[in-house]
Scaffold this motif. Structure first.
Motif, PDB file in Angstrom:
ATOM      1  N   UNK A 185       0.819  -1.211   0.000  1.00  0.00           N
ATOM      2  CA  UNK A 185       0.000   0.000   0.000  1.00  0.00           C
ATOM      3  C   UNK A 185       0.850   1.257   0.000  1.00  0.00           C
ATOM      4  N   UNK A 186       2.036   1.211   0.644  1.00  0.00           N
ATOM      5  CA  UNK A 186       2.849   2.430   0.701  1.00  0.00           C
ATOM      6  C   UNK A 186       3.499   2.776  -0.635  1.00  0.00           C
ATOM      7  N   UNK A 187       3.266   1.959  -1.665  1.00  0.00           N
ATOM      8  CA  UNK A 187       3.746   2.287  -3.008  1.00  0.00           C
ATOM      9  C   UNK A 187       2.999   3.498  -3.555  1.00  0.00           C
ATOM     10  N   UNK A 188       1.767   3.710  -3.038  1.00  0.00           N
ATOM     11  CA  UNK A 188       0.989   4.856  -3.491  1.00  0.00           C
ATOM     12  C   UNK A 188      -0.297   4.446  -4.181  1.00  0.00           C
ATOM     13  N   UNK A 189      -0.922   5.369  -4.902  1.00  0.00           N
ATOM     14  CA  UNK A 189      -2.232   5.094  -5.511  1.00  0.00           C
ATOM     15  C   UNK A 189      -2.218   4.016  -6.577  1.00  0.00           C
ATOM     16  N   UNK A 190      -1.050   3.668  -7.106  1.00  0.00           N
ATOM     17  CA  UNK A 190      -0.990   2.601  -8.117  1.00  0.00           C
ATOM     18  C   UNK A 190      -0.607   1.248  -7.508  1.00  0.00           C
ATOM     19  N   UNK A 191      -0.596   1.155  -6.175  1.00  0.00           N
ATOM     20  CA  UNK A 191      -0.350  -0.141  -5.534  1.00  0.00           C
ATOM     21  C   UNK A 191      -1.475  -1.109  -5.885  1.00  0.00           C
ATOM     22  N   UNK A 192      -1.131  -2.357  -6.126  1.00  0.00           N
ATOM     23  CA  UNK A 192      -2.087  -3.331  -6.640  1.00  0.00           C
ATOM     24  C   UNK A 192      -2.862  -4.038  -5.527  1.00  0.00           C
TER      25      UNK A 192
END
Length: 416
Positions: free
Chosen positions: A137-144
């Motif tokens: 989730x901490x990858x940002x809005x493009x987290x899968x």
């Protein structure tokens, strides 16, 4: 390898990288004899580096490790990353490596899309989660948004046997026509010494380009055809064949609550465009469609009624159903089905927009012509894709590709 239903298992649903990666790394840390790992994508980011560190620690204490990555999905691993693994004794294999042409990857078709981890033949992980930070989730809005299962029990030796057999890809001659017509396919072995871990019945199903070209799709159709109460399918890339679409429409028309959770924020715009070509056809039959908007949906899960569920790597699109090498686990268990169903219901309630017939109301000659061509494509694309070059896939030791130390090592006879 012909698989069979196997009881005596415990199956745990793992949602996203936050659940999946800690469990895999914990099991790697506890491994004593063998680690088999296949993944479509391995990136040299914080997840890939954490995996590398875990594997190096296991290798240094004598664990036998085979890692297989896809040449298309994992093209940019550095020589230093691979060299650290191979010098510690990890055997790194690349499926169908191909040189780039004008900077573009050329091995677009026949990808090794499976995601499998087997630890000591007693625990396995199967699903759709790659070893990449974009599953956190901490990858940002493009987290899968994605799923996997952890399996303990009597199915695991079957998955282990399969993963070991895949290390021989490219070394075995394809079966002759006579052998394919008259030879019985061997059953997967059963380990009679491994204790049961639970009561769950499971089936390990794969798709390849030889004997098992449509097994995953066939099990989907069987489950849909037998459903009497509900069907929920959450699938990232949805453009299935004509027969599967027909079964969904028939199920909805006989009163089954059929729900599809599809991408609303796709990682590739063509995904949404393709799926939306099918919306009107499905909605008029009573199928309910929900677009997931919180982040890109990468999952490949489904359930019917109150027992049948599946989790795996296979999308419901031409690549997964007709070209890629895939693996799913099918689970017969009320508790697992209920848990997955509650999660998907929460997803539909809080993170999805339901698509109504008024949102896609269509009429006119263009719609009729488009539907005609789309559904003739759906009828025939499995056969058409089957004509694409069906070269014998190759597993290449990674150090040979990079001219690393040890590149003269021969891997023959190393699969125990």
């Amino acid at each position: 390898m012909k698989t069979r239903w196997v009881g005596g298992n415990r199956v745990t649903l793992l949602i996203n990288g936050e659940s999946f990666f800690p469990r895999v790394f914990e099991c790697i840390a506890a491994a004593e004899r063998e680690i088999l790992l296949e993944t479509f994508i391995l990136f040299e980011d914080k997840v890939g580096l954490a995996l590398q560190a875990a594997l190096l620690t296991a290798a240094r204490r004598g664990v036998q490790i085979d890692v297989t990555v896809d040449g298309y999905g994992s093209p940019d691993l550095s020589p230093a990353f691979i060299s650290a693994l191979t010098q510690a004794g990890v055997r790194v294999h690349v499926f169908d490596p191909s040189p780039r042409l004008w900077g573009y990857r050329t091995n677009v078709f026949r990808r090794m899309h499976r995601k499998i981890v087997v630890i000591d033949g007693t625990r396995a992980f199967v699903g759709g989660i790659n070893f990449a930070a974009d599953h956190l989730a901490d990858f940002g809005p493009t987290a899968k948004q994605d799923y996997a299962v952890e399996i303990e029990g009597l199915l695991v030796p079957q998955i282990q046997h399969y993963a070991r057999s895949q290390l021989l890809v490219g070394r075995q001659a394809p079966p002759r026509l006579r052998d394919r017509l008259f030879r019985r396919e061997p059953q997967a072995p059963v380990n009679t010494t491994l204790p049961a871990a639970g009561q769950v019945e499971t089936l390990f199903v794969t798709r390849d380009n030889r004997e098992h070209t449509s097994d995953i799709e066939r099990h989907y159709r069987i489950a849909i055809r037998g459903a009497r109460q509900r069907i929920i399918i959450a699938n990232a890339y949805f453009f299935p064949g004509y027969r599967l679409l027909r079964q969904l429409r028939r199920a909805a028309r006989r009163g089954v609550d059929v729900r599809l959770i599809l991408q609303g924020e796709p990682d590739m715009p063509i995904v949404k465009i393709a799926a939306r070509l099918l919306y009107h056809h499905l909605l008029v039959a009573g199928v309910k469609i929900y677009e997931y908007h919180e982040r890109p949906l990468h999952g490949k899960v489904a359930l019917t009624d109150d027992e049948w569920s599946t989790v795996g790597s296979s999308n419901l699109d031409p690549l997964s159903l007709s070209l890629n090498l895939e693996a799913n686990v099918i689970i017969k268990d009320r508790a697992f089905n209920q848990h997955l169903g509650e999660h998907l219901a929460q997803l539909m309630q809080t993170s999805c927009k339901q698509i109504l017939i008024s949102d896609v109301a269509e009429a006119g000659l263009w719609v009729s012509l488009r539907s005609f061509f789309v559904f003739h494509l759906l009828r025939r694309y499995p056969a058409w894709f089957g004509w694409l070059p069906a070269h014998t896939p190759q597993l290449t030791p990674a150090e040979k590709l990079l001219n690393l130390p040890g590149s003269d090592r021969v891997n023959e006879g190393q699969v125990s």
